[in-house]
Design an enzyme around this catalytic site. Structure first.
Site, PDB file in Angstrom:
ATOM      1  N   GLY A  31       0.640  -1.452   0.059  1.00  0.00           N
ATOM      2  CA  GLY A  31      -0.507   0.142   0.211  1.00  0.00           C
ATOM      3  C   GLY A  31       0.574   1.449  -0.083  1.00  0.00           C
ATOM      4  N   GLY A  44      -1.893  -5.360   9.062  1.00  0.00           N
ATOM      5  CA  GLY A  44      -3.405  -5.756   9.024  1.00  0.00           C
ATOM      6  C   GLY A  44      -4.560  -4.448   8.850  1.00  0.00           C
ATOM      7  N   CYS A  85      -3.402   6.378   0.743  1.00  0.00           N
ATOM      8  CA  CYS A  85      -3.513   5.320   0.208  1.00  0.00           C
ATOM      9  C   CYS A  85      -3.835   5.395  -0.921  1.00  0.00           C
ATOM     10  CB  CYS A  85      -5.337   4.533   0.765  1.00  0.00           C
ATOM     11  SG  CYS A  85      -5.010   3.191   1.657  1.00  0.00           S
TER      12      CYS A  85
END
Length: 236
Positions: A92, A174, A192
């Site tokens: 990411g 996570g 993001c």
């Protein structure tokens, strides 16, 4: 009012362990955990899981305000480094963590489950969507971007992020769920790497809930997707 996560929403996204595998340890920390400390603890536990000397674990916590830079992060997406920035090995781009956001570090052995990363990410999304459904919030997944989104008349906002890493088929890093963070803190990054959409939280959507309430629902929704948990001792 809380409702049970909808089983129908989970069809095709279940990710249980093999029969006979021990339950996942469930840790909850009540204090802000410095990011480097969390990474060190997580790395140690992942190594132990890979070696077969420790059970799988999920660690719920909050961090002080900070930004993390994933393996695909673009320098131009760091708009204002108003908080410490940590490079991290997860997938990411740039992500914000801070008080009021529930972070869950998920340490699962995919050798005991399925060695399928795409299916694992779908299971994480199903977990988050099930959690939100218990607060009467409709979360949705998108094929072209990871995370969970809440649609509204003007578009859609991100309420939860996902960033994972896998070593020897054991997962770490996570998810993060925006419960009641300062949404202005996201302004220092392009969250993001996604432009044209905002961020939101349970509180911003009119659902002011406590972190213990969220933790309780997260656990129920996790078990619906991944299987049984047992209480564990959060690292100091």
């Amino acid at each position: 009012m809380l409702i049970s996560p909808q089983r129908a929403q989970l069809d095709g996204h279940l990710f249980p362990a093999d029969a006979g595998a021990p339950p996942v340890e469930w840790w909850v920390s009540d204090t802000l955990i410095p990011y480097p400390d969390a990474i060190a603890i997580m790395e140690s536990r992942v190594a132990a899981i890979a070696a077969g000397s420790a059970a799988e674990a999920v660690w719920l916590l909050e961090h002080p305000p900070l930004y993390t830079s994933g393996t695909s992060a673009r320098p131009e997406d760091l708009v204002d480094a108003r908080f410490p920035v940590f490079e991290t090995g997860r997938g990411g781009q740039f992500t914000y963590h801070g008080p009021g956001q529930r972070v869950a570090y998920v340490m699962l052995d995919l050798k005991r489950r399925q060695q399928d990363l795409r299916r694992y990410v779908s299971a994480l999304e199903a977990w988050l969507i099930g959690t939100l459904s218990a607060f009467n919030v409709t979360g949705e997944r998108r094929e072209d971007r990871v995370g969970v989104w809440v649609p509204h008349a003007g578009g859609e906002d991100k309420i939860a992020a996902i960033g994972i890493r896998v070593r020897q088929w054991v997962t770490f890093h996570g998810i993060s769920l925006n419960v009641d963070p300062d949404l202005g803190h996201f302004g220092g990054i392009v969250p993001c790497g996604v432009r044209g959409h905002g961020v939101t939280s349970l509180t911003a959507l009119g659902h002011p809930v406590s972190m213990p309430e969220v933790d309780s629902v997260l656990r129920v929704a996790f078990e619906a997707v991944f299987g049984a948990t047992v209480p564990g001792h959060a690292p100091a």
